[in-house]
Design a protein around this motif. Structure first.
Motif, short mmCIF file in Angstrom:
data_model
loop_
_atom_site.label_atom_id
_atom_site.label_comp_id
_atom_site.label_asym_id
_atom_site.label_seq_id
_atom_site.Cartn_x
_atom_site.Cartn_y
_atom_site.Cartn_z
N UNK A 93 43.20 33.25 9.12
CA UNK A 93 43.68 35.17 8.29
C UNK A 93 44.55 35.64 9.23
N UNK A 94 45.43 36.60 8.82
CA UNK A 94 46.47 36.94 9.78
C UNK A 94 45.03 38.35 10.89
N UNK A 95 45.82 38.79 11.79
CA UNK A 95 44.77 39.31 12.92
C UNK A 95 45.73 40.79 12.14
N UNK A 96 46.35 41.41 11.15
CA UNK A 96 46.43 43.01 10.58
C UNK A 96 46.06 42.49 9.78
N UNK A 97 44.92 41.60 8.77
CA UNK A 97 44.31 41.61 7.92
C UNK A 97 42.22 42.64 8.33
N UNK A 98 42.22 42.27 9.68
CA UNK A 98 41.36 42.94 10.26
C UNK A 98 41.10 43.53 10.37
N UNK A 99 39.16 44.33 9.93
CA UNK A 99 38.49 45.72 10.01
C UNK A 99 38.37 46.41 11.58
N UNK A 100 37.97 47.63 11.31
CA UNK A 100 37.52 48.40 12.62
C UNK A 100 36.36 47.51 12.98
N UNK A 153 46.04 30.91 16.70
CA UNK A 153 48.18 29.93 16.68
C UNK A 153 49.04 32.34 17.10
N UNK A 154 49.81 31.58 17.51
CA UNK A 154 50.62 33.19 17.71
C UNK A 154 52.10 32.33 17.41
N UNK A 155 52.48 32.78 15.88
CA UNK A 155 53.75 32.24 15.05
C UNK A 155 54.91 33.41 15.83
N UNK A 156 54.86 32.93 16.95
CA UNK A 156 56.31 34.00 17.59
C UNK A 156 56.79 33.42 18.72
N UNK A 195 51.48 46.26 13.73
CA UNK A 195 52.15 45.61 12.74
C UNK A 195 52.61 44.46 12.27
N UNK A 196 53.86 44.48 12.76
CA UNK A 196 54.90 43.48 13.09
C UNK A 196 54.13 42.13 13.50
N UNK A 197 53.91 42.50 14.89
CA UNK A 197 53.02 41.24 15.66
C UNK A 197 51.83 40.74 15.25
N UNK A 198 50.15 41.82 14.47
CA UNK A 198 49.35 41.70 13.96
C UNK A 198 49.90 40.23 12.80
N UNK A 233 47.48 34.52 13.71
CA UNK A 233 46.52 34.12 13.19
C UNK A 233 44.64 34.03 13.87
N UNK A 234 44.26 34.22 12.75
CA UNK A 234 42.61 33.90 13.78
C UNK A 234 41.37 33.89 13.27
N UNK A 235 39.89 33.53 13.20
CA UNK A 235 39.06 32.93 12.98
C UNK A 235 38.36 34.34 13.55
N UNK A 236 38.03 35.09 11.76
CA UNK A 236 36.41 35.76 12.12
C UNK A 236 35.46 35.02 12.42
#
Lengths: 713, 79
Positions: free
Chosen positions: B1-8, B16-19, B63-66, B70-73
């Motif tokens: 999942x993307x970092x932007x989908x993470x919850x508090x 991975x960092x796709x930038x 959010x653009x960076x997040x 991608x992360x793994x919870x």
């Protein structure tokens, strides 16, 4: 609001610091490191100077120097801007890199934050690539202990191959370990710092250039590092190299050929400039990761529960904005109510001195015009500026410094990022806006923390929309005149604070509007990505806050105001009293401007006062007073009541007061700010826009207010 | 999942960092690297930017960076 002797006024304009050794034996020590790790605190502890410190990343944006002495040596210490890397993404990183590479410091002390050492090590490793003479100073070791982070300094020392010491910058005794190691540094010369190795392709390319470079005199520049940088197309660095090694360097055929050969080799290996940099940074971060894995023990709860609770409160949907506004309101209220009494005390005191001086002067029997010129012109203006400005500054500055030291400012920037993003700007603009409250010129320089040139320009052009401390007292005085008839006592101070908050909010609102307007017209572009570090909350040292903000800022700013007020008082008295055909020069000017000023709800005198207040906004009200007084309706005043009567008898209404407040919020920046903008943007065009934009906005606002108010009545 | 989908309150590991380019270097500089543990600690009143706890420091990202990280919870999400 990094406001110190070094960072405000004309000193700003010349920030290209020249490092000059006092003697041959003096040892130059550079302080480098990430932002907000306490470099300036260490700088101050060593030199006894008062370089501005604050708990937010990016407050040192140019080099500062100071001296200190041990029994053995004398040292020249250079504080360079905090950066995450030396690969020069932004102006302050360029300044830092240029100094470390070409400033030829004898020793570079890299200061790191013990609570996040791994990330900090990147810049240590990058520094080791440039020079052999590096000391790692792990600062904030006390904070790390509190967070149960254990650092094995011996292991770090072994891995990095450089001396490592730990300090707690607020604890002076720990600073001694730094001076000790500096004193013994010559014995440690044999140290071999760790040099990062890259993937084979890059190493091969480095070798091609390095072999060639070693044949030439590079002065002190490290050939391996220079080879690596030459692989990258970094225009600013090439200019620096030319300045340092001479133009001939890039005219040398062998060198050019070697660079081209190496670059071609990389292209053949499918490594372009971007990929090269990515690979370099990847290797360095992996290296620091490896070093830290072996030498640091983290325990849970690094980010303390207390910080989490405060962050929740300051940034949540429900409480975030209300708390920000209440904080602003509270600070203004304290400033207004606290300043009332000392202000009138000072004003009475000055009146007493004025009478005394007047008598003394009359005793030597000078011409009466000379007496009036000195007493009513120079002295009175200076007295007004001091008694009206000093008390609010002496209260506002410490309060604001407190917020700054606590670490609240970055949270404000965090909360305001989304609105700024909507305006296609950077959230860090909130930080530079806050600096503007202290001094707009300092705010403009502070814009260096913004990476993207477009966003930086946006921040520079709109910085003037928040009132600096020169305009605060003017606005506060006008507000107290406005509400004089409405209420008295404690209520009046609360109402004043509310109105002041509204005025500031208007300034902030217009900052957003102007930013948005610029970003869709002159400075088109999409918001760039950004990262903002939110530092831990730190307990401010109250005594330091008070001494620093009063002695270093308030008195300094006051000094600047007085030095402008005295000659301005002289000129304005002459203008008001030298008469041609029975009409004073001031009258000629104000009569000329009057019809136009009336359209804006002002009058000719007010407009003249703003024009003459160009060197410093502090003197706007004294000019107005003197102009009116010379026209002879009143001769003495000391309280707000009398001031109000003076204004009313000169035709002011509440509309005039409101329009004057709005105009003092939105008009051309002061001369120092404009000179600073000229220097920072290196463009006359943008300087002009910075002057014209707020003026037009102010005129439009005043025109509409005046029109509407007159229609309604 | 993307970092932007993470919850508090949730934790994860960066996959991975796709930038690329300057921004990638900036992210690496401040400690956002493959395999780094990351925790979402709070969000601004407008829901963006988001503050993350990374290697002991709190860093805010838009959010653009997040979206490009991608992360793994670390633990299964309880919905």
């Amino acid at each position: 609001m990094g406001l110190t002797n070094n960072s405000t006024g004309h000193n700003l304009i010349d920030s290209n610091l020249k490092i000059v050794k006092k003697s041959e034996n003096e040892i130059i020590v550079a302080l480098a490191g990430n932002p907000n790790v306490g470099k300036s605190t260490i700088f101050n502890a060593l030199t006894g100077m008062k370089q501005h410190t604050g708990n937010w990343p990016g407050k040192t944006v140019s080099n500062a120097q100071g001296r200190f002495y041990t029994d053995k040596n004398s040292y020249l210490l250079v504080d360079i801007p905090g950066t995450y890397s030396l690969m020069a993404h932004s102006t302050e990183e360029e300044i830092a890199r240029n100094y470390i590479c070409f400033g030829e410091p004898d020793v570079v002390v890299v200061v790191c934050d013990a609570t996040c050492l791994e990330r900090n090590l990147n810049i240590v490793i990058q520094t080791c690539e440039i020079t052999n003479n590096v000391i790692l100073c792990i600062n904030l070791i006390d904070e790390a202990k509190k967070k149960h982070i254990k650092i094995d300094t011996k292991k770090v020392e072994k891995e990095l191959g450089i001396p490592v010491i730990t300090t707690a910058a607020n604890n002076k005794s720990t600073i001694k370990s730094l001076t000790d190691i500096l004193d013994n540094f010559d014995k440690l010369q044999e140290t071999k710092p760790l040099i990062p190795r890259y993937i084979n392709e890059i190493e091969e390319a480095i070798k091609i250039i390095e072999t060639e470079l070693k044949k030439h005199d590079l002065k002190s520049v490290n050939p391996r590092w220079l080879s690596l940088r030459l692989l990258d197309n970094d225009g600013s660095l090439i200019n620096e190299i030319k300045a340092h090694l001479g133009d001939d360097f890039f005219n040398n055929k062998e060198i050019i050929q070697a660079i081209q050969k190496a670059k071609k080799y990389l292209v053949e290996c499918n490594i372009n400039s971007d990929k090269l940099n990515d690979l370099i940074v990847d290797s360095i971060t992996k290296l620091s990761q490896k070093i830290c894995e072996n030498s640091i023990e983290y325990c849970d709860g690094q980010y303390s529960l207390r910080d989490r609770k405060i962050d929740k409160l300051l940034t949540s949907k429900v409480t975030g904005y209300p708390i920000m506004i209440i904080m602003l309101l509270f600070i203004f209220w304290l400033t207004i109510i606290g300043a009332n009494y000392p202000s009138s005390l000072l004003s009475n005191g000055f009146l007493y001195i004025q009478n005394y001086l007047s008598k003394m002067l009359l005793y030597i029997n000078p011409p009466i015009w000379l007496h009036d010129l000195l007493i009513l012109g120079v002295f009175k203006t200076v007295a007004w500026v001091v008694s009206v400005m000093l008390p609010p500054m002496a209260i506002f500055f410490p309060l604001f410094t407190l917020l700054e030291d606590l670490g609240v400012l970055p949270r404000i920037a965090f909360n305001l990022d989304k609105p700024f993003k909507y305006c296609n700007a950077c959230g860090k603009q909130a930080l530079t806006m806050c600096m503007g409250f202290g001094c707009n010129a300092a705010g403009v320089v502070g814009c260096r923390i913004i990476d993207s040139p477009r966003e930086r320009l946006l921040a520079i052009l709109t910085n003037n929309f928040v009132p600096c401390n020169g305009r605060f007292p003017t606005i506060i005085t006008l507000i107290s005149i406005l509400i004089i008839g409405i209420s008295s006592g404690i209520y009046s101070s609360i109402i004043s604070a509310v109105i002041l908050t509204l005025v500031i909010t208007l300034g902030i609102g217009v900052t957003f509007l102007a930013t948005k307007a610029l970003s869709i017209t002159l400075l088109k572009g999409t918001p760039s990505s950004y990262t903002l570090e939110l530092p831990p909350y730190r307990r401010p040292q109250i005594s330091k806050v008070i001494t620093r903000s009063i002695f270093d800022r308030a008195l300094f700013v006051l000094g600047r105001a007085v030095s402008v007020a005295a000659p301005a008082g002289l000129i304005i008295w002459l203008m008001a009293n030298v008469k041609i055909y029975d009409i004073s020069m001031l009258n000629y000017c104000s009569d000329f401007l009057d019809p136009f000023a009336k359209l804006l709800g002002l009058d000719g005198v007010i407009l003249i006062a703003f024009i003459l207040g160009f060197p410093a906004n502090e003197i706007v009200i004294p000019i107005i007073i003197m102009a009116y007084l010379s026209q002879g309706s009143l001769t003495e005043f000391s309280s707000i009541c009398e001031l109000s009567n003076l204004f009313i008898s000169n035709g002011w209404s509440w509309i005039t007061v409101i329009c004057t407040i709005v105009f003092s919020l939105f008009h051309w920046p002061c001369s120092t700010t404009l000179l600073t903008i000229k220097k920072e943007t290196a463009s006359l065009k943008w300087t002009l826009i910075a002057a014209v934009l707020p003026t037009i906005i102010g005129m439009i606002f005043c025109f509409i207010i005046n029109l509407v108010a007159n229609l309604v009545i | 999942m993307n970092l932007s989908d993470i919850r508090i309150g949730e934790k994860g590991k960066i996959k991975s960092i796709k930038i690329s380019g300057n921004m990638r270097r900036r992210l690496l500089d401040i400690g956002i690297t493959d395999g780094t543990e990351i925790e979402c600690v709070f969000k601004s009143p407008f829901g963006e930017p988001t503050a993350f706890l990374i290697k002991g420091a709190v860093i805010a990202l838009r959010n653009e960076q997040c979206d490009k990280i991608t992360i793994k919870l670390s633990s299964e999400r309880v919905s």
